[in-house]
Enzyme design. Structure first.
Site, PDB file in Angstrom:
ATOM      1  N   CYS A  29       1.624  -2.717  -3.869  1.00 25.64           N
ATOM      2  CA  CYS A  29       0.064  -3.070  -4.162  1.00 25.64           C
ATOM      3  C   CYS A  29       0.367  -3.901  -4.788  1.00 25.64           C
ATOM      4  O   CYS A  29      -0.354  -4.408  -5.698  1.00 25.64           O
ATOM      5  CB  CYS A  29      -1.278  -2.043  -4.199  1.00 25.64           C
ATOM      6  SG  CYS A  29      -1.183  -1.027  -3.027  1.00 25.64           S
ATOM      7  N   HIS A  70      -1.610  -4.445  -9.843  1.00 27.93           N
ATOM      8  CA  HIS A  70      -1.867  -3.768  -8.949  1.00 27.93           C
ATOM      9  C   HIS A  70      -3.104  -5.046  -7.595  1.00 27.93           C
ATOM     10  O   HIS A  70      -3.601  -5.732  -9.071  1.00 27.93           O
ATOM     11  CB  HIS A  70      -1.920  -3.010  -9.026  1.00 27.93           C
ATOM     12  CG  HIS A  70      -2.292  -2.078  -7.708  1.00 27.93           C
ATOM     13  ND1 HIS A  70      -3.509  -1.466  -6.976  1.00 27.93           N
ATOM     14  CD2 HIS A  70      -1.957  -0.445  -7.434  1.00 27.93           C
ATOM     15  CE1 HIS A  70      -3.240  -1.339  -6.216  1.00 27.93           C
ATOM     16  NE2 HIS A  70      -2.628  -0.370  -6.462  1.00 27.93           N
ATOM     17  N   LYS A  88      -4.926  10.163 -11.231  1.00 28.15           N
ATOM     18  CA  LYS A  88      -3.469  10.232 -11.762  1.00 28.15           C
ATOM     19  C   LYS A  88      -3.560  10.493 -12.907  1.00 28.15           C
ATOM     20  O   LYS A  88      -2.509  11.026 -13.653  1.00 28.15           O
ATOM     21  CB  LYS A  88      -3.192   8.608 -12.133  1.00 28.15           C
ATOM     22  CG  LYS A  88      -3.252   8.029 -10.564  1.00 28.15           C
ATOM     23  CD  LYS A  88      -2.623   6.184 -10.490  1.00 28.15           C
ATOM     24  CE  LYS A  88      -3.825   5.325  -9.898  1.00 28.15           C
ATOM     25  NZ  LYS A  88      -2.244   5.616  -8.756  1.00 28.15           N
ATOM     26  N   GLN A 111      -2.442   3.627 -14.919  1.00 29.77           N
ATOM     27  CA  GLN A 111      -1.581   3.796 -15.316  1.00 29.77           C
ATOM     28  C   GLN A 111      -0.922   4.963 -16.520  1.00 29.77           C
ATOM     29  O   GLN A 111       0.128   6.057 -17.223  1.00 29.77           O
ATOM     30  CB  GLN A 111      -0.272   3.135 -14.752  1.00 29.77           C
ATOM     31  CG  GLN A 111       0.143   2.975 -13.527  1.00 29.77           C
ATOM     32  CD  GLN A 111       0.618   4.297 -12.283  1.00 29.77           C
ATOM     33  OE1 GLN A 111       0.933   4.506 -12.929  1.00 29.77           O
ATOM     34  NE2 GLN A 111       0.121   3.992 -11.236  1.00 29.77           N
ATOM     35  N   ASP A 156      -7.081  -2.948 -16.783  1.00 37.35           N
ATOM     36  CA  ASP A 156      -6.841  -2.135 -15.916  1.00 37.35           C
ATOM     37  C   ASP A 156      -5.292  -0.549 -16.741  1.00 37.35           C
ATOM     38  O   ASP A 156      -4.688  -0.542 -16.713  1.00 37.35           O
ATOM     39  CB  ASP A 156      -5.543  -2.128 -15.228  1.00 37.35           C
ATOM     40  CG  ASP A 156      -5.206  -1.189 -13.657  1.00 37.35           C
ATOM     41  OD1 ASP A 156      -5.022  -0.103 -14.329  1.00 37.35           O
ATOM     42  OD2 ASP A 156      -4.954  -2.264 -12.810  1.00 37.35           O
TER      43      ASP A 156
HETATM   44  C1  LIG Z   1      -1.934  -0.215 -11.775  1.00 37.22           C
HETATM   45  C2  LIG Z   1      -3.269  -0.142 -11.349  1.00 37.22           C
HETATM   46  N1  LIG Z   1      -3.581   0.194 -10.850  1.00 37.22           N
HETATM   47  C3  LIG Z   1      -4.980  -0.025  -9.781  1.00 37.22           C
HETATM   48  C4  LIG Z   1      -5.060   1.275  -9.233  1.00 37.22           C
HETATM   49  C5  LIG Z   1      -5.464   1.173  -8.192  1.00 37.22           C
HETATM   50  O1  LIG Z   1      -6.455   2.996  -8.384  1.00 37.22           O
HETATM   51  P1  LIG Z   1      -6.872   3.982  -7.245  1.00 37.22           P
HETATM   52  O2  LIG Z   1      -6.639   3.620  -5.890  1.00 37.22           O
HETATM   53  O3  LIG Z   1      -7.099   5.316  -7.759  1.00 37.22           O
HETATM   54  O4  LIG Z   1      -8.464   3.125  -7.004  1.00 37.22           O
HETATM   55  C6  LIG Z   1      -3.329   1.445  -9.337  1.00 37.22           C
HETATM   56  C7  LIG Z   1      -2.969   2.595  -7.686  1.00 37.22           C
HETATM   57  O5  LIG Z   1      -1.892   2.690  -7.508  1.00 37.22           O
HETATM   58  C8  LIG Z   1      -2.361   1.429 -10.344  1.00 37.22           C
HETATM   59  O6  LIG Z   1      -1.134   2.163 -10.134  1.00 37.22           O
END
Ligand SMILES: Cc1ncc(COP(=O)(O)O)c(C=O)c1O
Length: 414
Positions: free
Chosen positions: A372, A131, A234, A211, A208
């Protein structure tokens, strides 16, 4: 007509659905079919009530007050920390740092640990399926420090190429930061293998978990990751809050992040000393109400049980995959052996955005675009996908509605 299979997880899905008020609304005069859970999940009444109750009965600033409301607010806030510690099996409660979400957690590590430990010529390893939140902070750091960003490639199924990963590792590798579960592909990465290999060359590992935390059992001690970042929204919880887990010894040695109230021990114009963990990293008034309500979302998940939720989502994934594969011209992007309930797809000659709009006209919410993960889309040579992602409250009937809805879209546009 499709034949809908019984989903056999043992969850009473209709009873679960009744706990989510938004699921009973209509969109474009059709019952809502919410399949955008990887972007954010819906919130059960329990979580909504926790927010309303907090503001109705408790609201006060935490930690500094001696009056009753401040004590109650502090106790509620800190009890979420205990719940998170148990949820991810951290050794110490002070290893749980509240953040605004995954993005802030990763930035915290890049700005503090990174600036202290990364020098010119050092290497940081990420993967091609990250992401943007797990790309950009490291790019900023590499630019500033003249360090080098290395990228683990992804194969055509959407799996990390582990042999290539191991070739990237060397004593120059200071940080390996990878996604546990891909938001675009659904791939579950072999994080234990990644962490063990990275530790052998002395690198620190950030996972990370944006998900993965909602789908998989998370045990940070067993995983042995150094950092683990995730977002409450999430996990059926509120937006604007999340967690950075870090090993205590690493967090203690790290410089502070946001300077201000709460994170200090003593301030004089000559010198400031800093608070102990976890407050050292929680400068300013935090998002108290949402952290308090976050606990209700963990209670919701724990009550049903992660195993049952996983089973239900796996059934939906299998069923949806089989149904979607039968649609002529539809191609699933991300066919890894280990997947969670996320399905990205493209359809010949139809732009993903058009699919999203025409599905929305039928009350069906999916996400379209690059999710993203622009470098990942480049890897597959596509501008984006349509993505359906399933949660505990989704049903096989909703899969049928998606499939029938898509057939209608294709009839209109193809
Ligand atoms: C794999 C992953 N990493 C990071 C993020 C970023 O999360 P947040 O926008 O809640 O900070 C997301 C959000 O969609 C994600 O799916």
């Amino acid at each position: 007509m499709t034949i809908t299979p019984a989903i056999e997880s043992g969850i009473d899905v209709q009873a679960v659905r009744r706990q989510f008020p938004v699921l009973s609304r209509e969109v474009k005069e059709k019952p809502l079919v919410y399949l955008d859970n990887a972007a954010t999940s819906q919130k059960p009444q329990l979580v909504i009530d926790a927010l309303v109750n907090y503001y109705t009965h408790t609201n006060a600033n935490i930690h500094r007050g001696i009056h009753t409301l401040a004590e109650e607010a502090t106790a509620a806030f800190e009890s979420t920390r205990d719940a998170v510690q148990q949820f991810i099996h951290a050794t110490f409660r002070e290893e749980i740092i509240f953040t605004r979400g995954t993005t802030e957690g990763i930035n915290l590590v890049a700005y503090t640990w990174g600036r202290k430990n990364v020098q010119a010529g050092d290497e940081i390893v990420i993967s091609a399926m990250e992401h943007h939140s797990n790309i950009v902070p490291w790019q900023i750091l590499c630019e500033e420090k003249e360090a080098v960003l290395k990228v683990i490639p992804v194969n055509d199924s959407g799996e990390l190429m582990m042999d290539e990963f191991k070739k990237l590792l060397s004593p120059k590798t200071k940080m390996v930061s990878v996604v546990h579960v891909s938001n675009s592909l659904g791939t579950v990465n072999p994080v234990k293998e990644i962490i063990d290999a990275a530790h052998k060359v002395g690198a620190v590992v950030l996972i990370d978990g944006a998900q993965s935390t909602v789908h998989l059992d998370i045990d940070v001690q067993e995983m042995d990751c150094d950092f683990f970042a995730f977002s409450a929204h999430k996990l059926y919880g509120p937006t604007g809050t999340g967690v950075l887990y870090g090993k205590k010894s690493l967090l203690e040695a790290m410089p502070v992040f946001h300077g201000g109230g709460e994170m200090i021990k003593e301030v004089t114009f000559k010198k400031t000393t800093y608070n102990e963990l976890p407050y050292k990293f929680e400068g300013g008034t935090p998002n108290i109400a949402d952290v308090v309500a976050f606990k209700a979302s963990l209670d919701f998940i724990n009550k049903i049980g992660k195993k049952k939720i996983r089973r239900h989502e796996e059934d939906l994934l299998k069923y949806a995959t089989a149904q979607l594969q039968q649609i002529p011209g539809l191609k699933i992007i991300g066919t890894a052996k280990e997947k969670v309930s996320v399905i990205s797809f493209i359809v010949d000659n139809i732009h993903p955005q058009d699919i999203g709009i025409l599905l929305d006209n039928q009350g069906i919410a999916v996400r379209t675009g690059h999710h993203c993960t622009q470098p990942l889309m480049d890897r597959f040579g596509i501008p984006g996908t349509s993505r359906a992602s399933f949660a505990v409250y989704n049903t096989a009937e909703e899969v049928d509605q998606l499939v029938n809805g898509l057939k209608k879209v294709i009839r209109i546009l193809a």
